[in-house]
Write a protein that holds these residues in place. Structure first.
Motif, PDB file in Angstrom:
ATOM      1  N   LEU A  56      38.011  38.035  37.701  1.00  0.00           N
ATOM      2  CA  LEU A  56      39.068  37.343  38.427  1.00  0.00           C
ATOM      3  C   LEU A  56      39.681  36.219  37.596  1.00  0.00           C
ATOM      4  O   LEU A  56      40.894  35.969  37.668  1.00  0.00           O
ATOM      5  CB  LEU A  56      38.518  36.786  39.745  1.00  0.00           C
ATOM      6  CG  LEU A  56      38.133  37.839  40.793  1.00  0.00           C
ATOM      7  CD1 LEU A  56      37.434  37.188  41.980  1.00  0.00           C
ATOM      8  CD2 LEU A  56      39.361  38.611  41.258  1.00  0.00           C
ATOM      9  N   VAL A  57      38.863  35.536  36.803  1.00  0.00           N
ATOM     10  CA  VAL A  57      39.400  34.488  35.927  1.00  0.00           C
ATOM     11  C   VAL A  57      40.355  35.082  34.900  1.00  0.00           C
ATOM     12  O   VAL A  57      41.430  34.522  34.620  1.00  0.00           O
ATOM     13  CB  VAL A  57      38.252  33.720  35.242  1.00  0.00           C
ATOM     14  CG1 VAL A  57      38.773  32.885  34.087  1.00  0.00           C
ATOM     15  CG2 VAL A  57      37.551  32.813  36.243  1.00  0.00           C
ATOM     16  N   LYS A 113      41.086  30.551  42.736  1.00  0.00           N
ATOM     17  CA  LYS A 113      40.234  30.045  43.814  1.00  0.00           C
ATOM     18  C   LYS A 113      39.223  31.098  44.250  1.00  0.00           C
ATOM     19  O   LYS A 113      38.042  30.785  44.487  1.00  0.00           O
ATOM     20  CB  LYS A 113      41.105  29.639  45.012  1.00  0.00           C
ATOM     21  CG  LYS A 113      41.828  28.307  44.884  1.00  0.00           C
ATOM     22  CD  LYS A 113      42.745  28.101  46.076  1.00  0.00           C
ATOM     23  CE  LYS A 113      43.387  26.726  46.048  1.00  0.00           C
ATOM     24  NZ  LYS A 113      42.425  25.669  46.431  1.00  0.00           N
ATOM     25  N   ILE A 114      39.665  32.344  44.361  1.00  0.00           N
ATOM     26  CA  ILE A 114      38.749  33.413  44.768  1.00  0.00           C
ATOM     27  C   ILE A 114      37.655  33.603  43.720  1.00  0.00           C
ATOM     28  O   ILE A 114      36.508  33.925  44.056  1.00  0.00           O
ATOM     29  CB  ILE A 114      39.526  34.711  45.010  1.00  0.00           C
ATOM     30  CG1 ILE A 114      40.488  34.539  46.195  1.00  0.00           C
ATOM     31  CG2 ILE A 114      38.583  35.874  45.279  1.00  0.00           C
ATOM     32  CD1 ILE A 114      41.394  35.726  46.438  1.00  0.00           C
ATOM     33  N   SER A 115      37.970  33.403  42.447  1.00  0.00           N
ATOM     34  CA  SER A 115      36.934  33.510  41.407  1.00  0.00           C
ATOM     35  C   SER A 115      35.860  32.451  41.593  1.00  0.00           C
ATOM     36  O   SER A 115      34.663  32.722  41.370  1.00  0.00           O
ATOM     37  CB  SER A 115      37.572  33.394  40.026  1.00  0.00           C
ATOM     38  OG  SER A 115      38.005  32.075  39.778  1.00  0.00           O
ATOM     39  N   ILE A 116      36.258  31.259  42.026  1.00  0.00           N
ATOM     40  CA  ILE A 116      35.265  30.211  42.278  1.00  0.00           C
ATOM     41  C   ILE A 116      34.381  30.583  43.466  1.00  0.00           C
ATOM     42  O   ILE A 116      33.160  30.371  43.438  1.00  0.00           O
ATOM     43  CB  ILE A 116      35.964  28.865  42.517  1.00  0.00           C
ATOM     44  CG1 ILE A 116      36.650  28.380  41.233  1.00  0.00           C
ATOM     45  CG2 ILE A 116      34.962  27.808  42.974  1.00  0.00           C
ATOM     46  CD1 ILE A 116      35.705  28.019  40.120  1.00  0.00           C
ATOM     47  N   THR A 117      34.982  31.133  44.519  1.00  0.00           N
ATOM     48  CA  THR A 117      34.172  31.534  45.667  1.00  0.00           C
ATOM     49  C   THR A 117      33.204  32.653  45.293  1.00  0.00           C
ATOM     50  O   THR A 117      32.073  32.687  45.782  1.00  0.00           O
ATOM     51  CB  THR A 117      35.080  31.990  46.824  1.00  0.00           C
ATOM     52  OG1 THR A 117      35.887  33.090  46.397  1.00  0.00           O
ATOM     53  CG2 THR A 117      35.993  30.859  47.273  1.00  0.00           C
ATOM     54  N   SER A 257      44.510  25.314  37.241  1.00  0.00           N
ATOM     55  CA  SER A 257      43.706  26.099  38.182  1.00  0.00           C
ATOM     56  C   SER A 257      42.807  27.081  37.434  1.00  0.00           C
ATOM     57  O   SER A 257      41.630  27.248  37.784  1.00  0.00           O
ATOM     58  CB  SER A 257      44.614  26.855  39.153  1.00  0.00           C
ATOM     59  OG  SER A 257      45.349  25.967  39.960  1.00  0.00           O
ATOM     60  N   VAL A 258      43.344  27.716  36.404  1.00  0.00           N
ATOM     61  CA  VAL A 258      42.540  28.655  35.618  1.00  0.00           C
ATOM     62  C   VAL A 258      41.544  27.914  34.733  1.00  0.00           C
ATOM     63  O   VAL A 258      40.388  28.324  34.594  1.00  0.00           O
ATOM     64  CB  VAL A 258      43.458  29.556  34.773  1.00  0.00           C
ATOM     65  CG1 VAL A 258      42.639  30.570  33.985  1.00  0.00           C
ATOM     66  CG2 VAL A 258      44.466  30.277  35.652  1.00  0.00           C
ATOM     67  N   ILE A 259      41.969  26.809  34.136  1.00  0.00           N
ATOM     68  CA  ILE A 259      41.076  26.044  33.256  1.00  0.00           C
ATOM     69  C   ILE A 259      39.880  25.513  34.028  1.00  0.00           C
ATOM     70  O   ILE A 259      38.731  25.600  33.581  1.00  0.00           O
ATOM     71  CB  ILE A 259      41.858  24.909  32.573  1.00  0.00           C
ATOM     72  CG1 ILE A 259      42.899  25.491  31.612  1.00  0.00           C
ATOM     73  CG2 ILE A 259      40.915  23.970  31.832  1.00  0.00           C
ATOM     74  CD1 ILE A 259      43.830  24.455  31.026  1.00  0.00           C
TER      75      ILE A 259
END
Length: 404
Positions: A56-57, A113-117, A257-259
């Motif tokens: 996702l990242v 954000k979904i990658s963090i979740t 957001s990506v960083i």
């Protein structure tokens, strides 16, 4: 004159500041690519295998680069230049390219954000945390889809990109509502990991490092609010010139957001978190394994368990209690009974037995010096179920004794 056609040069003048947006955008884009590459290198060169969060990242990075290219094309068409100096075809091109850049911006923020979740889902060790993370992921997914469609159809068809000249919905209420949900999800993504880490048996410095990594999202909250502040100039009397701060802040939010999503996958974070949060992934194993669901490698020690140990258990940096047996060197403790001061250990025959902590402590304590001169004690006889079956040799021995 400035309105003459021809290639634009990277010059910042009183009537043309587009080069400032282009330079900022590409600087952030290069930084973003380096961060994603570093995260992937760390994943492939350590024991931490890539997961769905890494995929996702990478997807978010691709979307962010697409937004960077779209904004660069808009600058080439005249974004950042005075509106009255532009031709009609330039204004149409700017609107189309900014339309694409805005959609890619929303997708970038949502996917990051979904990658963090997804990353937090791998770390969660309790059913409550997993439920919260699932709900958070659903909210972010719905927010991403809703805002993407809202931007895509914000203006009247068949030209939904005409944000300067077309009939569009009220811009400020739409983005204020969007930013509110964005900020609230960011706050949850800061508070939840801190709460997960706070009760772990970790050194204070390690806790501070993990907390700092997730607290970096505070920067995104500030940038998201600034974006709404600069939004008023987006559709003013001179939209192509006055919207430059809004464009810069938007690209900053997209790239950051990506960083920030890359930082949990960096080696310094993994080195500090693997003794605490990353061990939570072992909680998915069932009972009967070394670290079962009821294992307390993610649980804080109670006062009763600390008192019952009487110094016979030693804690690792994650708070895992390890009982040692000097003759077997076994550390396969599955569960600790804090009420009676006993643990489950593996004996010399491979069986899991219950043993008092005091016995473990006495077995692991150093022997007196005079005992070194004695012969080592004989091991206890094996139980009946582990003795070999010698019944097949009995008849032969009897025949030989009686001379048959």
């Amino acid at each position: 004159m400035a309105s003459e056609e021809g290639p634009r040069h990277a010059a910042i003048t009183a009537d043309d500041r587009g080069a400032l947006l282009a330079m900022t955008t590409w600087f952030l884009g290069c930084t973003l690519v380096l961060c994603v590459a570093t995260r992937l290198i760390v994943r492939f060169t350590t024991n931490h295998l890539p997961g769905i969060d890494d995929v996702l990242v990478v997807a978010a990075a691709v979307l962010a680069i697409g937004s960077t290219v779209a904004i660069s094309l808009a600058v080439e068409s005249g974004l950042g230049r005075r509106y009255f100096l532009l031709k009609t075809e330039n204004i149409v091109s700017i609107q189309k390219e900014m339309y694409a850049a805005t959609i890619l911006y929303i997708l970038t923020v949502g996917v990051s954000k979904i990658s963090i979740t997804a990353f937090l889902g791998r770390l969660s060790g309790t059913a409550t945390h997993k439920t919260i993370i699932i709900i958070l992921g659903i909210v972010i997914l719905c927010w991403t889809i809703a805002i993407t469609f809202g931007v895509a159809f914000a203006c009247a068809l068949p030209h939904p990109w005409e944000t300067f000249t077309g009939k569009c919905i009220s811009t400020m209420p739409f983005w204020i509502g969007s930013t509110t949900v964005d900020v609230l999800t960011d706050i949850i993504m800061i508070v939840l990991p801190i709460q997960m880490v706070w009760n772990l048996q970790m050194e204070l410095g390690r806790k501070a490092t993990v907390v700092f990594i997730f607290a970096l999202r505070l920067v995104l909250i500030v940038v998201s609010i600034l974006r709404v502040v600069y939004l008023n100039r987006f559709v003013g009397n001179d939209p192509t010139f006055d919207s430059l701060p809004y464009g810069i802040v938007t690209q900053c939010h997209s790239a950051l957001s990506v960083i920030v999503a890359c930082t949990p996958g960096m080696k310094p974070f993994l080195d500090h978190a693997q003794s605490g949060m990353l061990s939570a992934s072992l909680g998915k194993h069932g009972q009967g394994t070394t670290f079962g669901q009821d294992s307390f490698n993610m649980q804080a020690f109670s006062k009763n368990s600390a008192q019952n140990s009487n110094g016979s258990r030693r804690r690792t940096k994650t708070g895992v209690a390890l009982g040692s047996q000097s003759d077997t060197n076994s550390m396969a403790i599955e569960q600790a009974d804090s009420s009676i001061g006993s643990v489950y250990v593996q004996d010399s025959y491979g069986r899991i037995i219950k043993q008092r902590l005091a016995d473990i402590a006495s077995a692991s304590s150093p022997r007196p010096s005079r005992a070194s001169s004695r012969s080592p004690p004989r091991p206890p006889p094996p139980p009946d179920e582990l003795r070999p079956d010698l019944s097949i040799f009995t008849a032969h021995v009897r025949r030989k004794v009686i001379g048959l």
